[in-house]
Design an enzyme around this catalytic site. Structure first.
Site, PDB file in Angstrom:
ATOM      1  N   ASN A   7       0.871  -1.175   0.000  1.00 54.10           N
ATOM      2  CA  ASN A   7       0.000   0.000   0.000  1.00 54.10           C
ATOM      3  C   ASN A   7       0.911   1.228   0.000  1.00 54.10           C
ATOM      4  O   ASN A   7       1.562   1.530   0.999  1.00 54.10           O
ATOM      5  CB  ASN A   7      -0.912   0.003   1.235  1.00 54.10           C
ATOM      6  CG  ASN A   7      -1.836   1.204   1.257  1.00 54.10           C
ATOM      7  OD1 ASN A   7      -1.472   2.317   0.903  1.00 54.10           O
ATOM      8  ND2 ASN A   7      -3.077   0.996   1.704  1.00 54.10           N
ATOM      9  N   GLU A  34      -3.951   1.805  -2.989  1.00 56.23           N
ATOM     10  CA  GLU A  34      -4.041   3.253  -2.766  1.00 56.23           C
ATOM     11  C   GLU A  34      -3.116   4.026  -3.709  1.00 56.23           C
ATOM     12  O   GLU A  34      -2.364   4.897  -3.284  1.00 56.23           O
ATOM     13  CB  GLU A  34      -3.741   3.614  -1.304  1.00 56.23           C
ATOM     14  CG  GLU A  34      -4.937   3.486  -0.391  1.00 56.23           C
ATOM     15  CD  GLU A  34      -4.813   4.305   0.882  1.00 56.23           C
ATOM     16  OE1 GLU A  34      -5.415   5.398   0.935  1.00 56.23           O
ATOM     17  OE2 GLU A  34      -4.124   3.856   1.814  1.00 56.23           O
ATOM     18  N   ASP A 149      -3.984  -4.859   1.169  1.00 57.12           N
ATOM     19  CA  ASP A 149      -4.327  -4.215   2.435  1.00 57.12           C
ATOM     20  C   ASP A 149      -5.741  -4.644   2.799  1.00 57.12           C
ATOM     21  O   ASP A 149      -6.713  -4.133   2.249  1.00 57.12           O
ATOM     22  CB  ASP A 149      -4.216  -2.699   2.285  1.00 57.12           C
ATOM     23  CG  ASP A 149      -4.621  -1.951   3.549  1.00 57.12           C
ATOM     24  OD1 ASP A 149      -4.983  -2.606   4.547  1.00 57.12           O
ATOM     25  OD2 ASP A 149      -4.575  -0.704   3.535  1.00 57.12           O
ATOM     26  N   ASN A 151      -7.132  -4.281   5.775  1.00 52.25           N
ATOM     27  CA  ASN A 151      -7.721  -3.489   6.845  1.00 52.25           C
ATOM     28  C   ASN A 151      -8.383  -4.387   7.896  1.00 52.25           C
ATOM     29  O   ASN A 151      -9.470  -4.086   8.416  1.00 52.25           O
ATOM     30  CB  ASN A 151      -8.720  -2.468   6.287  1.00 52.25           C
ATOM     31  CG  ASN A 151      -8.051  -1.157   5.915  1.00 52.25           C
ATOM     32  OD1 ASN A 151      -7.255  -0.615   6.690  1.00 52.25           O
ATOM     33  ND2 ASN A 151      -8.360  -0.639   4.736  1.00 52.25           N
ATOM     34  N   ASP A 220      -1.717  -6.081   6.286  1.00 52.82           N
ATOM     35  CA  ASP A 220      -1.415  -6.412   4.889  1.00 52.82           C
ATOM     36  C   ASP A 220      -1.084  -7.898   4.816  1.00 52.82           C
ATOM     37  O   ASP A 220      -0.137  -8.356   5.454  1.00 52.82           O
ATOM     38  CB  ASP A 220      -0.237  -5.560   4.396  1.00 52.82           C
ATOM     39  CG  ASP A 220      -0.513  -4.068   4.520  1.00 52.82           C
ATOM     40  OD1 ASP A 220      -1.013  -3.490   3.547  1.00 52.82           O
ATOM     41  OD2 ASP A 220      -0.255  -3.513   5.608  1.00 52.82           O
ATOM     42  N   ASP A 249       2.740   4.798   5.090  1.00 56.97           N
ATOM     43  CA  ASP A 249       2.476   4.304   6.442  1.00 56.97           C
ATOM     44  C   ASP A 249       2.413   2.772   6.484  1.00 56.97           C
ATOM     45  O   ASP A 249       2.363   2.179   7.559  1.00 56.97           O
ATOM     46  CB  ASP A 249       1.206   4.914   7.031  1.00 56.97           C
ATOM     47  CG  ASP A 249       0.058   4.994   6.047  1.00 56.97           C
ATOM     48  OD1 ASP A 249       0.178   4.439   4.935  1.00 56.97           O
ATOM     49  OD2 ASP A 249      -0.963   5.627   6.374  1.00 56.97           O
ATOM     50  N   HIS A 250       2.427   2.139   5.318  1.00 55.92           N
ATOM     51  CA  HIS A 250       2.536   0.685   5.196  1.00 55.92           C
ATOM     52  C   HIS A 250       3.928   0.317   4.707  1.00 55.92           C
ATOM     53  O   HIS A 250       4.654   1.168   4.171  1.00 55.92           O
ATOM     54  CB  HIS A 250       1.524   0.150   4.184  1.00 55.92           C
ATOM     55  CG  HIS A 250       0.092   0.322   4.551  1.00 55.92           C
ATOM     56  ND1 HIS A 250      -0.717  -0.712   4.922  1.00 55.92           N
ATOM     57  CD2 HIS A 250      -0.689   1.439   4.579  1.00 55.92           C
ATOM     58  CE1 HIS A 250      -1.933  -0.261   5.173  1.00 55.92           C
ATOM     59  NE2 HIS A 250      -1.940   1.037   4.979  1.00 55.92           N
TER      60      HIS A 250
END
Length: 258
Positions: A7, A34, A149, A151, A220, A249-250
């Site tokens: 991501n 993303e 991802d 989530n 992930d 941030d991943h």
């Protein structure tokens, strides 16, 4: 064959970081989430010059998924079946024609917050559609995987402070139950099959010094069908790039299939 998921939190903002990581890890296939770009604005030529075939399913400013592959891709499909009205770009499929053909499904599962509410309802409905697609693909009894991802924080061990996530859509009982239903179809969580190290995370919030305190979560994932799990050699997380310049941030997660 090395297949990675990452991501990137915006292709424009992370182009250099993504390029550097691709040069370092040199995956055969990279599944991206993303990208936050419509298809025509994705820097296709940049990655083609690096030897990758590029397939995207983009959306302006939000979501968007892509596949970069040094191996031929066939039967590319965009969008998760089951809801023709769904306009969010969160799913892409292709068959990677390596030494052994592997079907890959790249996904960016909805976040679902706030809870309760329509966003959480959409998340759970989306997971039901993913479950249905997984069942369809399992019927072919051929290697395939679903990566991206999710989530979803599957278990308490997948968060530094699980008590902070009890009312979050990523850790709600309904979310984790949907995850377990997928696993119970016969999938293998690749990382847990090859890496039992404690405090192994793939996401750290940009706020509150989360990276420096290793206050992370694992969201992930690679889920491998039984035929794909037979090919699994390794699965690891490239956490160190989180400390590089302008990181997402991943961080990437990758599998090696043999």
């Amino acid at each position: 064959m090395i297949i990675a998921t990452y991501n990137i939190n915006g292709i424009k903002a992370r182009l250099n970081a993504l390029t550097n990581w691709l040069n370092e890890r040199n995956p055969d296939v990279a599944i991206l989430q993303e990208i936050k770009s419509v298809d025509e604005n994705f820097p296709r030529e940049h990655f083609e010059d690096m030897g990758y075939q590029v397939e995207t399913h983009g959306q302006k400013s939000f979501n968007g998924v892509a596949i970069l592959s040094k191996l031929p891709l066939e039967d590319i499909r965009r969008g998760l079946p089951g809801d023709d009205s769904d306009e969010q770009a969160r799913w892409i499929e292709a068959t990677v024609m390596g030494e052994k053909a592997v079907r890959i499904c790249g996904l960016y599962l909805p976040n679902g917050n706030p809870v309760p509410g329509p966003k959480y309802d959409y998340k759970l409905a989306w997971m039901e559609r993913m479950d249905a697609r997984a069942r369809q693909l399992l019927e072919f009894e051929e290697p395939f995987l679903m990566a991206g991802d999710y989530n979803i924080i599957p278990q308490a061990e997948d968060a530094k402070h699980p008590e902070n996530w009890t009312e979050d859509a990523l850790y709600r009982p309904e979310s984790r139950a949907a995850w377990r239903r997928l696993l119970n179809l016969g999938f293998t969580d690749a990382l847990r099959a090859r890496n039992a190290a404690p405090e192994t995370y793939s996401f750290w919030d940009f706020q509150r010094g989360s990276w420096n305190r290793n206050d992370g979560i694992r969201i992930d994932h690679f889920l491998l069908s039984p035929d794909c799990a037979d090919l699994l050699q390794d699965c690891q997380i490239d956490a160190e790039i989180r400390g590089h310049e302008k990181p997402s941030d991943h961080v990437p997660v990758w599998v090696e299939l043999g």
